[in-house]
Design a protein around this motif. Sequence first.
Motif, short mmCIF file in Angstrom:
data_model
loop_
_atom_site.label_atom_id
_atom_site.label_comp_id
_atom_site.label_asym_id
_atom_site.label_seq_id
_atom_site.Cartn_x
_atom_site.Cartn_y
_atom_site.Cartn_z
N UNK A 291 -1.71 -1.84 -5.96
CA UNK A 291 -2.88 -1.32 -6.69
C UNK A 291 -3.78 -0.54 -5.73
N UNK A 292 -3.97 -1.08 -4.53
CA UNK A 292 -4.86 -0.41 -3.57
C UNK A 292 -4.28 0.94 -3.18
N UNK A 293 -2.96 1.00 -2.95
CA UNK A 293 -2.31 2.26 -2.57
C UNK A 293 -2.40 3.28 -3.68
N UNK B 44 -4.58 6.81 -3.48
CA UNK B 44 -3.94 8.12 -3.64
C UNK B 44 -4.64 8.93 -4.71
N UNK B 45 -5.29 8.26 -5.66
CA UNK B 45 -6.03 8.98 -6.69
C UNK B 45 -7.45 9.28 -6.22
N UNK B 46 -7.74 8.98 -4.96
CA UNK B 46 -9.03 9.34 -4.41
C UNK B 46 -10.08 8.25 -4.55
N UNK B 47 -9.68 7.01 -4.77
CA UNK B 47 -10.65 5.94 -4.98
C UNK B 47 -10.41 4.84 -3.95
N UNK B 48 -11.10 4.85 -2.83
CA UNK B 48 -10.89 3.76 -1.86
C UNK B 48 -11.46 2.47 -2.42
N UNK B 49 -10.72 1.38 -2.24
CA UNK B 49 -11.17 0.12 -2.83
C UNK B 49 -10.58 -1.05 -2.08
N UNK C 29 -10.69 -5.62 -8.41
CA UNK C 29 -10.75 -4.35 -7.67
C UNK C 29 -12.20 -4.03 -7.41
N UNK C 30 -12.55 -3.87 -6.12
CA UNK C 30 -13.93 -3.51 -5.78
C UNK C 30 -13.92 -2.12 -5.16
N UNK C 31 -14.56 -1.19 -5.85
CA UNK C 31 -14.54 0.20 -5.37
C UNK C 31 -15.62 0.39 -4.32
N UNK D 83 0.84 -1.20 0.00
CA UNK D 83 0.00 0.00 0.00
C UNK D 83 0.87 1.25 0.00
N UNK D 84 1.87 1.28 0.90
CA UNK D 84 2.76 2.44 0.95
C UNK D 84 3.47 2.66 -0.37
N UNK D 85 3.98 1.54 -0.92
CA UNK D 85 4.74 1.64 -2.17
C UNK D 85 3.84 2.16 -3.29
N UNK D 86 2.61 1.63 -3.37
CA UNK D 86 1.70 2.05 -4.43
C UNK D 86 1.33 3.51 -4.29
N UNK D 87 1.14 3.93 -3.05
CA UNK D 87 0.82 5.32 -2.75
C UNK D 87 1.89 6.25 -3.32
N UNK D 88 3.13 5.93 -3.00
CA UNK D 88 4.23 6.81 -3.43
C UNK D 88 4.49 6.73 -4.92
N UNK D 89 4.36 5.51 -5.46
CA UNK D 89 4.61 5.37 -6.90
C UNK D 89 3.58 6.13 -7.71
N UNK D 90 2.33 6.11 -7.26
CA UNK D 90 1.32 6.78 -8.06
C UNK D 90 1.56 8.29 -8.02
N UNK D 91 2.07 8.78 -6.91
CA UNK D 91 2.42 10.20 -6.79
C UNK D 91 3.45 10.55 -7.86
N UNK D 92 4.45 9.68 -7.99
CA UNK D 92 5.53 9.92 -8.94
C UNK D 92 5.08 9.85 -10.38
#
Lengths: 169, 176
Positions: free
Chosen positions: B145-147, B151-156, B172-174, B42-51
């Motif tokens: 994927x979840x992270x 980060x794009x504003x879609x909790x899932x 993926x279930x939103x 989750x952390x990794x996905x969060x930061x990667x999507x930022x980048x």
Amino acid sequence: MQFFGGSEISPAPSAPTGSGNNAHMMYIFNRNGVCLLYREWNRPLRTLNAQQDHKLMFGLLFSLKSFTAKMDPTSVEKGNLGVPQLPGQGCSFHSFRTNTYKLSFMESPSGIKIILVTHPKTGDLQEPLKYVYNLYVEYVVKNPLYVPGTPIRCDLFNTALDQYARSLA
Amino acid sequence: MGREVSESCVDNLMIEMVSAYCNRFYSTKPELAARRIEAIGYQVGHQLSERYTMERPRFSDHLEAIKFICKDFWAELFKKQIDNLKTNHRGTFVLQDNRFQWLTRMSIDPSPANADLSQDSSGETAENRAVQITSMHLYFPCGIIRGALSNLGIPCAVSVDTSNLPACSFVVRIKA
């Protein structure tokens, strides 16, 4: 003189066919002598049981490596015997040939020894052995389910190896 | 974004991480190990999507965000895109990768030739063990994927279906 003729006494085996059963068998040992893999594709004669066979092979190669390094007339200094060396450094044993088969050998710096027994008319096999080592790294070392130091039981590696062995000329 | 790291390095780090969490830290509680691995993802996905969304405008809807994950994000991570995307238009998406990179080298014991009945149960547990470890390895990408999506504003919630390796489908279930 008939003594050196030899063709009636021990007929040479048939030349390698294109169908690809040139490779007879393969051994892979690790640094401690554990036989990681033994595959055979064509071996009609078996004189020892599996354990003794592996021990004999490992012992033979260890002695041969040591012997070739000691008898090297061109080396300047006495290297560190028994330690695996980088390819190209020191004196490394490559293969021996009899009238019925050829045994090729390669040792990686990590101590992984690969032995391949083929038809005697096969050329130098250092490149194919390096390719097999590559297969080992890709499918065995990088397999999350493999425990290093234990015999190799990876389906993907076996398949890739069989395929490659069949393509060896 | 000029720094690079060897792929073998990342692969081996993944293997060791899963092995450490499963066998050493939480050896008696695999669900906790799974949750920790997913949290790291989750952390990794969060930061990667930022980048990877630095230059882009905001996404207009959920489908656009999922398409970003399938194409650009997956291409940055694994050098290929998701092969198949399915949706039920009601918040559930299935991302199918036919050859997931971290699963390509996993292979199990070929079945032993002996017909000893007492060995039957051990053969079964070897395969079960392989399935278990495979699913452990997939918690990390689920977390990624979840992270990224959160980060794009879609909790899932993300889960994975491994009916045929090396293909795997991420579901993926939103949350509405």
